[in-house]
Motif scaffolding. Sequence first.
Motif, PDB file in Angstrom:
ATOM      1  N   SER A   1      28.115  41.580  33.259  1.00 40.65           N
ATOM      2  CA  SER A   1      27.770  40.891  32.010  1.00 40.65           C
ATOM      3  C   SER A   1      26.731  39.802  32.221  1.00 40.65           C
ATOM      4  CB  SER A   1      29.027  40.308  31.360  1.00 40.65           C
ATOM      5  OG  SER A   1      29.642  39.386  32.239  1.00 40.65           O
ATOM      6  N   THR A   2      26.657  39.244  33.430  1.00 42.19           N
ATOM      7  CA  THR A   2      25.646  38.213  33.712  1.00 42.19           C
ATOM      8  C   THR A   2      24.545  38.725  34.646  1.00 42.19           C
ATOM      9  OG1 THR A   2      26.921  37.379  35.587  1.00 42.19           O
ATOM     10  CG2 THR A   2      27.328  36.351  33.421  1.00 42.19           C
ATOM     11  N   CYS A   3      24.606  40.009  34.980  1.00 41.41           N
ATOM     12  CA  CYS A   3      23.603  40.647  35.843  1.00 41.41           C
ATOM     13  C   CYS A   3      23.495  40.006  37.232  1.00 41.41           C
ATOM     14  CB  CYS A   3      22.227  40.656  35.188  1.00 41.41           C
ATOM     15  SG  CYS A   3      22.159  41.619  33.662  1.00 41.41           S
ATOM     16  N   LYS A   4      24.563  39.404  37.699  1.00 42.16           N
ATOM     17  CA  LYS A   4      24.517  38.753  39.010  1.00 42.16           C
ATOM     18  C   LYS A   4      25.119  39.609  40.117  1.00 42.16           C
ATOM     19  CE  LYS A   4      24.401  34.090  37.257  1.00 42.16           C
ATOM     20  NZ  LYS A   4      23.112  33.575  37.487  1.00 42.16           N
ATOM     21  N   GLY A   5      25.847  40.658  39.754  1.00 41.86           N
ATOM     22  CA  GLY A   5      26.480  41.510  40.764  1.00 41.86           C
ATOM     23  C   GLY A   5      25.566  42.650  41.184  1.00 41.86           C
ATOM     24  N   PRO A   6      25.396  42.850  42.508  1.00 42.09           N
ATOM     25  CA  PRO A   6      24.597  43.984  42.962  1.00 42.09           C
ATOM     26  C   PRO A   6      25.344  45.289  42.709  1.00 42.09           C
ATOM     27  CG  PRO A   6      25.576  42.859  44.827  1.00 42.09           C
ATOM     28  CD  PRO A   6      25.896  42.048  43.605  1.00 42.09           C
ATOM     29  N   CYS A   7      24.620  46.377  42.580  1.00 45.84           N
ATOM     30  CA  CYS A   7      25.247  47.685  42.440  1.00 45.84           C
ATOM     31  C   CYS A   7      26.167  47.908  43.633  1.00 45.84           C
ATOM     32  CB  CYS A   7      24.187  48.798  42.438  1.00 45.84           C
ATOM     33  SG  CYS A   7      23.007  48.718  41.084  1.00 45.84           S
ATOM     34  N   GLN A   8      27.279  48.563  43.407  1.00 43.56           N
ATOM     35  CA  GLN A   8      28.251  48.853  44.463  1.00 43.56           C
ATOM     36  C   GLN A   8      27.953  50.231  45.056  1.00 43.56           C
ATOM     37  OE1 GLN A   8      30.796  46.634  45.490  1.00 43.56           O
ATOM     38  NE2 GLN A   8      29.424  45.350  44.297  1.00 43.56           N
ATOM     39  N   TYR A   9      28.013  50.297  46.398  1.00 46.27           N
ATOM     40  CA  TYR A   9      27.783  51.561  47.098  1.00 46.27           C
ATOM     41  C   TYR A   9      28.684  52.643  46.532  1.00 46.27           C
ATOM     42  CZ  TYR A   9      27.569  55.033  50.791  1.00 46.27           C
ATOM     43  OH  TYR A   9      27.399  56.203  51.474  1.00 46.27           O
ATOM     44  N   PRO A  10      28.202  53.822  46.294  1.00 47.29           N
ATOM     45  CA  PRO A  10      26.916  54.383  46.676  1.00 47.29           C
ATOM     46  C   PRO A  10      25.842  54.269  45.595  1.00 47.29           C
ATOM     47  CG  PRO A  10      28.312  56.152  45.908  1.00 47.29           C
ATOM     48  CD  PRO A  10      29.128  54.871  45.826  1.00 47.29           C
ATOM     49  N   LYS A  11      26.075  53.484  44.569  1.00 46.70           N
ATOM     50  CA  LYS A  11      25.113  53.353  43.469  1.00 46.70           C
ATOM     51  C   LYS A  11      24.006  52.364  43.809  1.00 46.70           C
ATOM     52  CE  LYS A  11      27.525  55.979  40.713  1.00 46.70           C
ATOM     53  NZ  LYS A  11      27.026  57.226  40.188  1.00 46.70           N
ATOM     54  N   TYR A  12      22.817  52.592  43.212  1.00 44.72           N
ATOM     55  CA  TYR A  12      21.701  51.663  43.369  1.00 44.72           C
ATOM     56  C   TYR A  12      20.702  51.891  42.234  1.00 44.72           C
ATOM     57  CZ  TYR A  12      18.460  55.299  44.969  1.00 44.72           C
ATOM     58  OH  TYR A  12      17.651  56.402  45.039  1.00 44.72           O
ATOM     59  N   GLY A  13      19.729  50.990  42.127  1.00 44.08           N
ATOM     60  CA  GLY A  13      18.613  51.175  41.207  1.00 44.08           C
ATOM     61  C   GLY A  13      18.861  50.728  39.780  1.00 44.08           C
ATOM     62  N   PHE A  14      18.040  51.242  38.863  1.00 42.61           N
ATOM     63  CA  PHE A  14      18.087  50.886  37.449  1.00 42.61           C
ATOM     64  C   PHE A  14      19.445  51.238  36.854  1.00 42.61           C
ATOM     65  CE2 PHE A  14      17.286  51.919  32.932  1.00 42.61           C
ATOM     66  CZ  PHE A  14      16.895  50.657  32.516  1.00 42.61           C
ATOM     67  N   MET A  15      20.124  50.228  36.331  1.00 43.36           N
ATOM     68  CA  MET A  15      21.448  50.364  35.729  1.00 43.36           C
ATOM     69  C   MET A  15      22.444  51.028  36.679  1.00 43.36           C
ATOM     70  SD  MET A  15      20.406  51.190  31.774  1.00 43.36           S
ATOM     71  CE  MET A  15      22.095  51.156  31.182  1.00 43.36           C
TER      72      MET A  15
END
Length: 100
Positions: A16-30
């Motif tokens: 909700s605040t865009c501060k968390g990095p994507c969690q493995y194995p996800k990455y990139g836009f959204m």
Amino acid sequence: MQNNRCIPCPIGYTGSTCKGPCQYPKYGFMCQSKCDCNPQLCHHITGCPPPRLTCKAGRSGKYCEFPCRYPSYGQGCQEKCSCLQHLCNAETGCKYKVNV
């Protein structure tokens, strides 16, 4: 949310605040892309590094992430150790050479 409109998070971030990095194995836009490399190599923004054309001696795998499996060693894991596993180095072969 800005002016009652949702705005996407920067690439590689979520929440909700865009501060968390994507969690493995996800990455990139959204966080919609998926890494096919191990967690240590996967970056939350860029994903996996490009595959290497050749690995250094003693390494194998798409990203050179694995040591050669015993009894294999050397460039491309094409050589075979003729010693016990604990004496076989994945890069250089048997620690002690025996002349026959």
